[in-house]
Write a protein that holds these residues in place. Structure first.
Motif, PDB file in Angstrom:
ATOM      1  N   GLY A  33       0.768  -1.268  -0.057  1.00 22.22           N
ATOM      2  CA  GLY A  33       0.145  -0.027   0.073  1.00 22.22           C
ATOM      3  C   GLY A  33       0.710   1.332   0.058  1.00 22.22           C
ATOM      4  O   GLY A  33       0.553   2.150  -0.792  1.00 22.22           O
ATOM      5  N   LEU A  34       1.929   1.170   0.841  1.00 18.50           N
ATOM      6  CA  LEU A  34       2.616   2.460   1.029  1.00 18.50           C
ATOM      7  C   LEU A  34       3.509   2.501  -0.495  1.00 18.50           C
ATOM      8  O   LEU A  34       3.425   3.875  -0.974  1.00 18.50           O
ATOM      9  CB  LEU A  34       3.802   2.085   2.083  1.00 18.50           C
ATOM     10  CG  LEU A  34       3.135   2.155   3.451  1.00 18.50           C
ATOM     11  CD1 LEU A  34       4.273   1.567   4.446  1.00 18.50           C
ATOM     12  CD2 LEU A  34       3.069   3.685   3.943  1.00 18.50           C
ATOM     13  N   ASP A  35       3.825   1.691  -0.997  1.00 16.29           N
ATOM     14  CA  ASP A  35       4.785   1.876  -2.338  1.00 16.29           C
ATOM     15  C   ASP A  35       3.713   2.332  -3.483  1.00 16.29           C
ATOM     16  O   ASP A  35       4.129   2.960  -4.253  1.00 16.29           O
ATOM     17  CB  ASP A  35       5.001   0.368  -2.813  1.00 16.29           C
ATOM     18  CG  ASP A  35       6.572  -0.076  -2.007  1.00 16.29           C
ATOM     19  OD1 ASP A  35       7.076   0.668  -0.947  1.00 16.29           O
ATOM     20  OD2 ASP A  35       6.954  -1.056  -2.169  1.00 16.29           O
ATOM     21  N   ALA A  36       2.576   1.658  -3.442  1.00 20.99           N
ATOM     22  CA  ALA A  36       1.566   1.983  -4.521  1.00 20.99           C
ATOM     23  C   ALA A  36       1.273   3.612  -4.690  1.00 20.99           C
ATOM     24  O   ALA A  36       0.780   4.057  -5.490  1.00 20.99           O
ATOM     25  CB  ALA A  36       0.427   1.159  -4.522  1.00 20.99           C
ATOM     26  N   LEU A  37       0.986   4.020  -3.258  1.00 26.94           N
ATOM     27  CA  LEU A  37       0.397   5.306  -3.195  1.00 26.94           C
ATOM     28  C   LEU A  37       1.839   6.440  -3.138  1.00 26.94           C
ATOM     29  O   LEU A  37       1.194   7.585  -2.888  1.00 26.94           O
ATOM     30  CB  LEU A  37      -0.489   5.541  -1.933  1.00 26.94           C
ATOM     31  CG  LEU A  37      -1.768   4.717  -1.930  1.00 26.94           C
ATOM     32  CD1 LEU A  37      -2.371   4.481  -0.683  1.00 26.94           C
ATOM     33  CD2 LEU A  37      -2.562   5.289  -3.016  1.00 26.94           C
TER      34      LEU A  37
END
Lengths: 98, 233
Positions: B147-151
């Motif tokens: 999630g952190l990477d995608a956003l």
């Protein structure tokens, strides 16, 4: 995730103090993974309408409760002892401002 | 009132996204927490949009290109960790921004002073979940990292100066990065790498350019009002 989280998360009892000077009162219970999250969930569930100034959460499993079977030995003996209530006593005429 | 629209749309759109969790959250307690955050944001949006114009017309009758929210807040919920990553990035930013606005003398100072306490709780909620998911099981760690990477590529846009907000955007960005780094370290997660500006980064929501899922979100948010204009109950 295996199984429902609320089936795995422990249950917590929530006590809320509504105003300074009053004692904490039982408000309800909730599921949370740990004490910190239980406090936050309690804030969201039980103090949204400014019901509280302080919250306690206690693991439900840590509460020792009297059982219904013990009701008579626990509570019956006080039923016939009205003198334990202040209203049993007449107020002497000399006492004012009571 | 460019700034009122920008901040108001951020709050409105994120509020709607969080509201989509109602009935779908992993546990009842968390559903109430997310709904509370959504309602706080909706309250902020109403005040801000009313500063700009009629709040209902702005929310329900504008086309996609007229919305000025950052692209981060319109991103779909994904799994719970994805939502928490979005919350962490945005509420950390919003708290720092509102702290600064509250101390200023601009038109948003009174609203910001009130809202910053709400937002501090939103940030606290996101931090606690980031710590638990990051430092939890292998699967929760992996989902949080994803999630952190995608956003991550949507976070550069947060610090594009908003006309009408008297804020030092550089120091705001530095404070944001310091906080995010500290939380992620405690959560045993790495600060994502990758571009946040330039060709491969996202952005331009403030100019009315939005990502594809936003149109579908707006259709759901606006269809009732558009089908029955002026309806009341």
């Amino acid at each position: 995730m295996s199984g429902s989280p609320s089936a795995e998360w422990p249950l917590w009892e929530v006590f809320v103090r509504s105003r300074r000077g009053l004692s904490h009162t039982h408000a309800g219970s909730l599921h949370a993974p740990d004490a910190e999250m239980a406090l936050r969930n309690a804030r969201d569930l039980y103090t949204r309408r400014s019901e509280g100034v302080s919250i306690w959460v206690v693991p439900s499993a840590e509460i020792t409760a009297s059982s219904p079977d013990e009701r008579d030995p626990f509570f019956e003996p006080s039923a016939d002892k009205p003198y334990r209530h202040p209203t049993f006593y007449a107020i002497p005429e000399g006492v004012r401002h009571l | 009132m460019t700034a009122a629209l920008a901040l108001g749309d951020d709050a409105l759109v994120l509020s709607h996204r969080l509201g989509e969790w109602a009935g779908r959250a992993p546990v009842l307690e968390e559903e109430v927490a997310l709904a509370n955050i959504a309602l706080d944001l909706l309250g902020q949006a109403r005040v801000l949009l009313s500063l700009a114009d009629d709040e209902d017309e702005l929310a329900y009758l504008r086309e996609e290109r007229a919305f000025r929210n950052v692209q981060l807040v319109e991103q779909p919920n994904g799994d719970f960790a994805h939502t928490i990553a979005r919350q962490l990035y945005f509420s950390t930013y919003q708290e720092l921004l509102y702290e600064r606005l509250a101390h200023g003398s601009g038109p948003f100072a009174p609203l910001a002073a009130k809202a910053v306490k709400e937002v501090a709780y939103h940030r606290d909620h996101a931090e606690h979940w980031t710590l638990r998911l990051g430092d939890g099981t292998d699967e929760s760690h992996e989902r949080m990292r994803r999630g952190l990477d995608a956003l991550w590529r949507f976070t550069g846009e947060l610090f594009e100066p908003v006309e009408g907000c008297e804020v030092e955007w550089h120091t705001l960005h530095d404070a944001w990065l310091t906080r995010i780094t500290s939380v992620l370290e405690r959560a045993t997660l790495a600060v994502p790498e990758g571009p946040r500006r330039g060709g491969w980064a996202a952005g331009a929501g403030r100019q009315g350019i939005h990502t594809e899922p936003f149109g579908r979100m707006l259709a759901e948010m606006q269809h009732l009002h558009r089908s029955h204009p002026g309806a009341t109950w």
